[in-house]
Write an enzyme that holds these catalytic residues in place. Structure first.
Site, mmCIF file in Angstrom:
data_model
loop_
_atom_site.group_PDB
_atom_site.id
_atom_site.type_symbol
_atom_site.label_atom_id
_atom_site.label_comp_id
_atom_site.label_asym_id
_atom_site.label_seq_id
_atom_site.Cartn_x
_atom_site.Cartn_y
_atom_site.Cartn_z
ATOM 1 N N ARG A 75 0.813 -1.227 0.000
ATOM 2 C CA ARG A 75 0.000 0.000 0.000
ATOM 3 C C ARG A 75 0.848 1.280 0.000
ATOM 4 O O ARG A 75 0.478 2.301 0.573
ATOM 5 C CB ARG A 75 -0.938 0.044 1.216
ATOM 6 C CG ARG A 75 -1.988 -1.024 1.232
ATOM 7 C CD ARG A 75 -2.979 -0.876 0.076
ATOM 8 N NE ARG A 75 -4.111 -1.768 0.227
ATOM 9 C CZ ARG A 75 -4.170 -3.014 -0.232
ATOM 10 N NH1 ARG A 75 -3.143 -3.533 -0.900
ATOM 11 N NH2 ARG A 75 -5.240 -3.752 -0.040
ATOM 12 N N SER A 87 -10.884 -0.635 3.248
ATOM 13 C CA SER A 87 -10.161 -0.934 4.485
ATOM 14 C C SER A 87 -9.669 0.357 5.130
ATOM 15 O O SER A 87 -9.019 1.176 4.476
ATOM 16 C CB SER A 87 -8.950 -1.815 4.201
ATOM 17 O OG SER A 87 -9.358 -3.064 3.714
ATOM 18 N N GLU A 122 -5.042 3.259 6.506
ATOM 19 C CA GLU A 122 -4.814 3.079 5.078
ATOM 20 C C GLU A 122 -5.546 4.169 4.319
ATOM 21 O O GLU A 122 -5.091 4.653 3.294
ATOM 22 C CB GLU A 122 -5.348 1.701 4.670
ATOM 23 C CG GLU A 122 -4.772 1.193 3.379
ATOM 24 C CD GLU A 122 -5.820 0.818 2.378
ATOM 25 O OE1 GLU A 122 -6.088 1.621 1.471
ATOM 26 O OE2 GLU A 122 -6.354 -0.288 2.489
HETATM 27 N N1 EPU Z 1 -11.945 -11.142 9.629
HETATM 28 C C1 EPU Z 1 -12.617 -11.283 10.812
HETATM 29 N N2 EPU Z 1 -13.582 -10.358 11.138
HETATM 30 C C2 EPU Z 1 -13.880 -9.315 10.323
HETATM 31 C C3 EPU Z 1 -13.176 -9.155 9.117
HETATM 32 C C4 EPU Z 1 -12.208 -10.089 8.789
HETATM 33 O O1 EPU Z 1 -12.364 -12.198 11.574
HETATM 34 O O2 EPU Z 1 -14.754 -8.514 10.696
HETATM 35 C C5 EPU Z 1 -10.946 -12.145 9.244
HETATM 36 C C6 EPU Z 1 -11.390 -12.962 8.022
HETATM 37 O O3 EPU Z 1 -12.198 -14.034 8.392
HETATM 38 C C7 EPU Z 1 -10.074 -13.376 7.423
HETATM 39 C C8 EPU Z 1 -9.106 -12.247 7.786
HETATM 40 O O4 EPU Z 1 -9.731 -11.504 8.842
HETATM 41 O O5 EPU Z 1 -9.610 -14.533 8.031
HETATM 42 C C9 EPU Z 1 -8.805 -11.329 6.591
HETATM 43 O O6 EPU Z 1 -10.005 -10.701 6.142
HETATM 44 P P1 EPU Z 1 -10.293 -10.469 4.598
HETATM 45 O O7 EPU Z 1 -10.111 -11.733 3.828
HETATM 46 O O8 EPU Z 1 -11.604 -9.764 4.492
HETATM 47 O O9 EPU Z 1 -9.145 -9.523 4.111
HETATM 48 P P2 EPU Z 1 -8.547 -8.184 4.713
HETATM 49 O O10 EPU Z 1 -7.143 -8.461 5.108
HETATM 50 O O11 EPU Z 1 -9.437 -7.588 5.728
HETATM 51 C C10 EPU Z 1 -7.584 -7.313 2.447
HETATM 52 C C11 EPU Z 1 -7.438 -5.937 1.851
HETATM 53 C C12 EPU Z 1 -8.731 -5.565 1.131
HETATM 54 C C13 EPU Z 1 -9.061 -6.589 0.073
HETATM 55 C C14 EPU Z 1 -9.167 -7.969 0.747
HETATM 56 C C15 EPU Z 1 -9.406 -9.097 -0.248
HETATM 57 C C16 EPU Z 1 -5.964 -4.595 3.309
HETATM 58 C C17 EPU Z 1 -5.907 -3.551 4.368
HETATM 59 N N3 EPU Z 1 -7.196 -4.958 2.911
HETATM 60 O O12 EPU Z 1 -8.582 -7.220 3.434
HETATM 61 O O13 EPU Z 1 -8.496 -4.322 0.487
HETATM 62 O O14 EPU Z 1 -10.286 -6.271 -0.572
HETATM 63 O O15 EPU Z 1 -7.929 -8.263 1.441
HETATM 64 O O16 EPU Z 1 -8.273 -9.330 -1.001
HETATM 65 O O17 EPU Z 1 -4.928 -5.027 2.830
HETATM 66 C C18 EPU Z 1 -8.745 -1.950 0.662
HETATM 67 O O18 EPU Z 1 -7.519 -1.886 0.550
HETATM 68 O O19 EPU Z 1 -9.462 -0.932 0.823
HETATM 69 C C19 EPU Z 1 -9.378 -3.259 0.677
HETATM 70 C C20 EPU Z 1 -10.681 -3.410 0.853
#
Ligand code: EPU
Length: 307
Positions: free
Chosen positions: A173, A222, A292
């Site tokens: 990022r 995010s 972010e």
């Molecule tokens: N999780 C929870 N509770 C929640 C949300 C998530 O337990 O309320 C857990 C999920 O079950 C999973 C883990 O956290 O095991 C990761 O969650 P998720 O797969 O939703 O991915 P993320 O790390 O939250 C990242 C990017 C997103 C992108 C998704 C999908 C960052 C900060 N965020 O989210 O990017 O859409 O992966 O690839 O890197 C953005 O940058 O604005 C964005 C939305």
């Protein structure tokens, strides 16, 4: 005294007090003191000349999908590329796009034309320029993985340069693109592939996002970067902070790293929620979450809350 900015306003090249809320996905915040939609490199050069004679804060805006504009607005010049910079052109392995091109449209267009590797962009509701600046990512890929080079206009120096991937110093990022630099063009590398398989992949991605992210609400994706080896959403969720709110801003019940806003929410409320959630996470886990989303303008108010 007449400033170079007054001259550009008089010439109709920039406008004063333009409401920014409709230009962001949060739909909140105040106006731009000055606002420009340059349609050519010559227009950008005109802005650069004015900036060199009379420097003011600059905010380069894309789709505003990762941004919170202060309730007081932005006390400088907001630059948003005009329509001519929204093109998408696929020639063999290269997809060349303007800085204003929408990344989901780039995903659909390149995939439909039988090119693969850009499907992940369906999950990034921003512009190509914003995506490059932020090294945006989704579904395990990021801009860094596919970018060949980008053409960048620097409003501080008035120069247009082509920067290849290595010169952009990408990390999670992050890129080396400065606040005064406008990404006017980007070239992505693709591979030949079956459009049907690619479009199915896009459908799959879209389904995933609908299930796990709070689409259809006012948000900016995010809120925090993920700390190394963990997920901000998981940490915030585990602390039981879903639903926590400040005014009209609350931690999404669907995904804890998305903060959703009701219509009429103040930017300060989003700001305070971000600050309070970060403080709770720090207190409970020692982890310092880094936002972010970007905050533009001043978030200082009478109560002494600082930015
Ligand atoms: N999780 C929870 N509770 C929640 C949300 C998530 O337990 O309320 C857990 C999920 O079950 C999973 C883990 O956290 O095991 C990761 O969650 P998720 O797969 O939703 O991915 P993320 O790390 O939250 C990242 C990017 C997103 C992108 C998704 C999908 C960052 C900060 N965020 O989210 O990017 O859409 O992966 O690839 O890197 C953005 O940058 O604005 C964005 C939305």
């Amino acid at each position: 005294m007449i400033t170079p900015w007054d001259e550009l306003v008089a010439a109709g090249l920039i406008r004063e007090l333009v409401d920014l809320a409709p230009l962001t996905t949060y739909k909140l915040g105040g106006p731009a003191h000055l606002y420009s939609e340059p349609e050519t490199i010559e227009h950008l050069s005109g802005l650069a000349l004015a900036f060199q004679r009379s420097p003011i804060p600059i905010l380069v805006l894309g789709r505003g999908s990762n941004l919170v504009v202060s309730d007081q607005g932005f006390p400088g010049l907001v630059v948003r590329l005009g329509r001519p910079f929204a093109g998408i052109e696929t020639t063999d392995e290269l997809v060349t796009v303007g800085g204003l091109a929408s990344l989901p449209q780039v995903a659909r267009s390149a995939t439909g034309a039988g090119r693969r590797r850009l499907e992940f962009m369906i999950g990034i509701p921003g512009t190509a320029g914003g995506g490059v600046r932020q090294n945006a990512g989704c579904f395990g890929s990021e801009i860094d993985d596919v970018l060949v080079d980008a053409e960048v206009f620097d409003l501080a120096t008035g120069t247009l340069s082509t920067l290849d991937r290595s010169a952009l110093d990408f990390s999670y990022r992050h890129s080396s693109v400065e606040p005064t630099q406008v990404v006017v063009n980007a070239r992505f590398a693709t591979e030949e592939g079956d459009p049907k398989t690619g479009l199915n992949q896009i459908k799959e991605h879209t389904r995933w996002r609908k299930t796990y992210q709070p689409g259809g609400t006012l948000n900016a994706g995010s809120v925090f970067k993920n700390p190394p080896g963990d997920s901000a959403g998981r940490i915030i969720d585990q602390l039981g902070l879903k639903g926590m709110s400040v005014g009209g801003a609350s931690v999404s019940e669907k995904h804890a790293n998305f903060f959703v806003a009701l219509p009429g929410t103040k930017a300060t409320e989003v700001y305070l929620l971000v600050e309070q959630v970060a403080a709770k996470v720090q207190e409970a886990t020692g982890i310092e979450l880094e936002p972010e989303i970007q905050f533009a303008g001043s978030f200082r108010d009478e109560s002494g809350i600082g930015d």
